[in-house]
Design an enzyme around this catalytic site. Structure first.
Site, PDB file in Angstrom:
ATOM      1  CG  HIS A 153      -3.525   0.947  10.157  1.00 55.64           C
ATOM      2  ND1 HIS A 153      -2.867   1.790   9.271  1.00 55.64           N
ATOM      3  CD2 HIS A 153      -4.827   0.950   9.763  1.00 55.64           C
ATOM      4  CE1 HIS A 153      -3.732   2.263   8.391  1.00 55.64           C
ATOM      5  NE2 HIS A 153      -4.928   1.777   8.674  1.00 55.64           N
ATOM      6  CB  SER A 187      -6.493   4.174   7.165  1.00 50.32           C
ATOM      7  OG  SER A 187      -6.276   2.953   6.501  1.00 50.32           O
ATOM      8  CE1 TYR A 219     -10.787   4.958   6.359  1.00 49.78           C
ATOM      9  CE2 TYR A 219     -12.654   4.187   5.061  1.00 49.78           C
ATOM     10  CZ  TYR A 219     -11.409   3.972   5.615  1.00 49.78           C
ATOM     11  OH  TYR A 219     -10.781   2.761   5.426  1.00 49.78           O
ATOM     12  CG  ASP A 274       0.458   1.163   9.698  1.00 45.48           C
ATOM     13  OD1 ASP A 274      -0.066   0.072   9.408  1.00 45.48           O
ATOM     14  OD2 ASP A 274      -0.081   2.264   9.491  1.00 45.48           O
TER      15      ASP A 274
END
Length: 721
Positions: free
Chosen positions: A691, A573, A493, A656
């Site tokens: 999302h 993301s 991430y 999303d």
């Protein structure tokens, strides 16, 4: 019986290694849908930047051309995935493993306990209310009754102080938009109240239970609700029984339309504390007023800049407690006597240190009547400590192992609190913590058809490009041989001050049963080592995050866990950006790539929905230096025609409205057009999903089965034990 499902997988894939080289080009010679290119060129600081797929920014619900392209891409992807013989067995195993009871950490209000429970394969968790924390309870809200396909979900919830009413958010198709409803908890009766155009901020009841504070946004233009910028929020007070248009305006900042608000009422009903953010950065302003002051009375400033984080924890009389990174990158607890403040005094100089900064990162603190419960992260592992209100250490809170502890919420008057504990090989169990004795008691432990004794996790450290020491946790079956042949999933991430701590995932468990390795590095940009670690991976330092991830891949190869043909990368993301940037910078390093709901057009992200909140994280094209840094790594703009890219499946969803799907659409079209090799470039576009939050269980299983089947084929796997 546990591994009989592998028989089918191994049999159908027996000849894979022998015939893959002969059939690779034929199987991968996909004909992608035509994607029109236009002559759109933007100029930033004297630099011309082509954007040939600008038309893909139109909403799939309103643009016939985009909708047709999406449908054609999905058709190709479905044919490809359904042709993988192993996929059916993978989905069957996922379904079986997912089918176990899962509970949330309970909260208590006025002697009532509230918790979410999923029986196993329910699309949405059900809200229960009970008289005891571990009681069976009764169903309060079952979101599964709201839609046939399970795509309408329960969002935030808040009980009035007397537990008479529940205000809750209802979300459709994974959107960030919520509609607030109110119900009578005892009878289950639905009140007529309905409040629309709510996104974030939750609900704060008044002490009397006659109404609540909430944040709403202006109603967007028709057909723009999933595309338009989320700006101009305002705090309102809603009195039960009245219409939304009659709600009283409490606070707004029309001069700062991109700011967002979080209003908290102190448990003793003395103060309203307003925290204001201008981005996703944790640094915030703080204002306050007395609850008994008139609506027109202004909020008094405490912190009027965005230099530090000051998160309100609670108060004891006039003493307000805050979690802060002021003079403490790993954070500390301070207090402030608001009764003694005068207009010419520096608030920061008036603060008293309660709990000093530690080497470990202080992630959260809960203030109870006579103690502070502090949650730390030490090299990504949870540690919990209790302190007296003056900062004197009381004791460590016992945890059942090495992993992640979450929860510990409650009102200041509570004498007990609850938390969950999990790791990469252990599902979340629920514990009760007696605040007076400091003892923890197990109250719920899931039964999963996963033999954790066969698997292990270990932490290691590797060196990034610039010499930075980065932690990584590797999980796999015990006795794994390091022979460079293990299919490995590298997940990352690296952003927004978010820490990736250990947690149990059915998807990971299934992958490990398939013989795979799960590797999760804790990249710069996250919050694992405090604000300094975050700052080292944002804006002009963002390339550090990609360097950390690429170094993790190289370390796994050097340590002979895996090799390039067996190494997959995945992230969602901001993690989708991570995968997209790593893929375009080092296409030679990976065997397969799975970027999900990613931020992939770094020059235009701020023009849509929540994008403006990320400006302090990424920087913007308005600043020349930041523009050049963004252009240097923006995945969409760094796709190079004639490049051999690894097998890639890009995942997004049509609803999303956090990271709008145009990012994935444009990146996917560019990658398909540029691909010079035989490997597939697929688009998996989920319908009636957003999302990630609120995604039905059935969709989660189907998506994971598609991902693991894609990796099974492209990493040339042959099965587990």
């Amino acid at each position: 019986m546990r591994f009989l499902w592998w028989v089918t997988l191994i049999v159908v894939s027996f000849c894979w290694d022998d015939c893959v080289e002969k059939s690779w080009a034929k199987e991968s010679a996909l004909k992608y849908p035509d994607a029109r290119r236009e002559d759109q060129v933007d100029t930033f600081h004297g630099v011309d930047v082509p954007d040939p797929y600008r038309w893909m920014e139109e909403d799939v619900r309103t643009s016939e051309e985009v909708a047709e392209w999406v449908a054609a891409e999905n058709e190709i992807t479905r044919k490809y995935l359904e042709a993988i013989p192993e996929r059916a067995g993978i989905e069957e195993r996922l379904t079986k493993l997912w089918n176990f009871e899962r509970y949330s950490v309970p909260t208590q209000t006025a002697g009532k306990f509230f918790y979410l429970k999923n029986d196993g394969l329910q699309n949405q968790a059900v809200l229960y209310v009970a008289d005891t924390a571990d009681g069976a309870g009764r169903v309060l809200i079952d979101p599964n009754s709201w839609s046939e396909d399970g795509t309408v979900s329960l969002g935030f919830m808040a009980e009035s102080d007397d537990a008479q009413y529940l205000a809750y958010g209802r979300k459709d198709a994974g959107s960030d938009w919520s509609t607030i409803y109110v119900m009578d908890i005892a009878s289950g009766e639905q009140l007529p109240d309905k409040l629309e155009w709510v996104r974030w901020g939750g609900v704060q009841w008044n002490a009397e239970g006659t109404g609540f504070y909430y944040t709403r946004y202006p109603e967007p233009e028709t057909d723009e609700q999933h595309q338009a910028l989320a700006i101009k929020p305002a705090i309102h007070f809603h009195k039960l029984g009245e219409k939304q248009e009659e709600d009283e305006l409490i606070y707004s900042r029309p001069d700062e339309p991109t700011w967002s608000f979080d209003l908290r009422r102190s448990d003793d009903n003395q103060f309203l504390v307003l925290m204001i953010s201008r981005s996703t950065d944790p640094q915030n302003q703080v204002f306050f007023k007395r609850v008994d002051e008139s609506v027109d009375a202004p909020f008094r400033p405490l912190i009027e800049d965005f230099e530090n984080q000051f998160w309100f924890l609670g108060n004891v009389d006039e003493q307000l407690y805050f979690l802060t990174d002021f003079e403490a990158p790993t954070k500390r607890v301070v207090s402030l006597d608001v009764a003694s403040l005068t207009g010419d005094q520096s608030v920061r100089k008036r603060m008293t240190e309660i709990v000093p900064a530690d080497e470990a990162t202080l992630e959260g603190v809960v203030l109870f009547k006579d103690q502070l419960v502090a949650m730390y992260l030490k090299d990504v592992i949870s540690k919990v400590k209790a302190f007296e209100l003056d900062g004197k250490f009381l004791h460590d809170v016992g945890l059942p192992g090495i992993g992640s502890a979450n929860g510990f919420s409650g009102r200041q008057s509570d004498t007990e609190t609850f938390f969950s504990f999990t790791s990469y090989v252990a599902p979340a169990s629920i514990f009760r913590l007696d605040l007076e004795s400091g003892k923890s008691t197990l109250i719920r432990q899931p039964e999963v058809e996963f033999d954790r004794s066969l698997f292990e996790s270990r932490q290691a450290f590797y060196t990034s490009k610039d010499g930075t020491r980065v932690p990584i946790i590797i999980s796999h079956r015990k006795g794994l041989e390091r022979n460079s042949e293990n299919p490995t999933l590298l997940y990352g991430y690296g952003g927004f001050d978010i820490s990736l701590s250990p947690y149990f995932s059915v998807a990971y468990a299934t992958w490990m049963e398939m013989g795979g390795v799960v590797a999760v590095p804790n990249l710069r940009g996250g919050g694992e080592y405090g604000e300094a670690w975050h700052q080292a991976g944002k804006k002009l330092n963002k390339q550090n995050v990609f360097d950390d991830f690429i170094a993790a891949a190289e370390w796994l190869i050097d340590e002979k866990y895996t090799s390039t043909p067996k190494l997959a990368i995945m992230g969602g993301s901001n993690g989708g950006l991570l995968v997209g940037a790593s893929l375009t910078q080092r296409p030679d390093l990976f065997g397969a790539c799975l970027p999900a709901v990613g931020v992939l057009d770094m020059l235009r992200y701020q023009n849509f929905t929540a994008g403006h909140f990320w400006r302090d994280e990424y920087g913007t094209v308005d600043d020349e230096e930041e523009f050049r840094a963004l252009l240097a790594y923006s995945p969409y703009h760094n796709v190079k025609p004639g490049t051999v890219y690894p097998p890639t499946m890009i995942l997004t969803a049509d609803t999303d409205d956090r990271v709008v799907p145009m990012h994935s659409f444009k990146f996917g079209a560019a990658l398909q057009a540029a691909q010079a090799g035989p490997a597939p470039i697929l688009m998996r576009i989920e319908t009636r999903a957003g999302h990630g939050a609120g995604t039905p269980t059935t969709k989660k299983i189907e998506e994971t089965a598609d991902c693991w089947a894609f990796l099974w084929k492209n990493l040339r796997m042959s099965g587990g034990e």
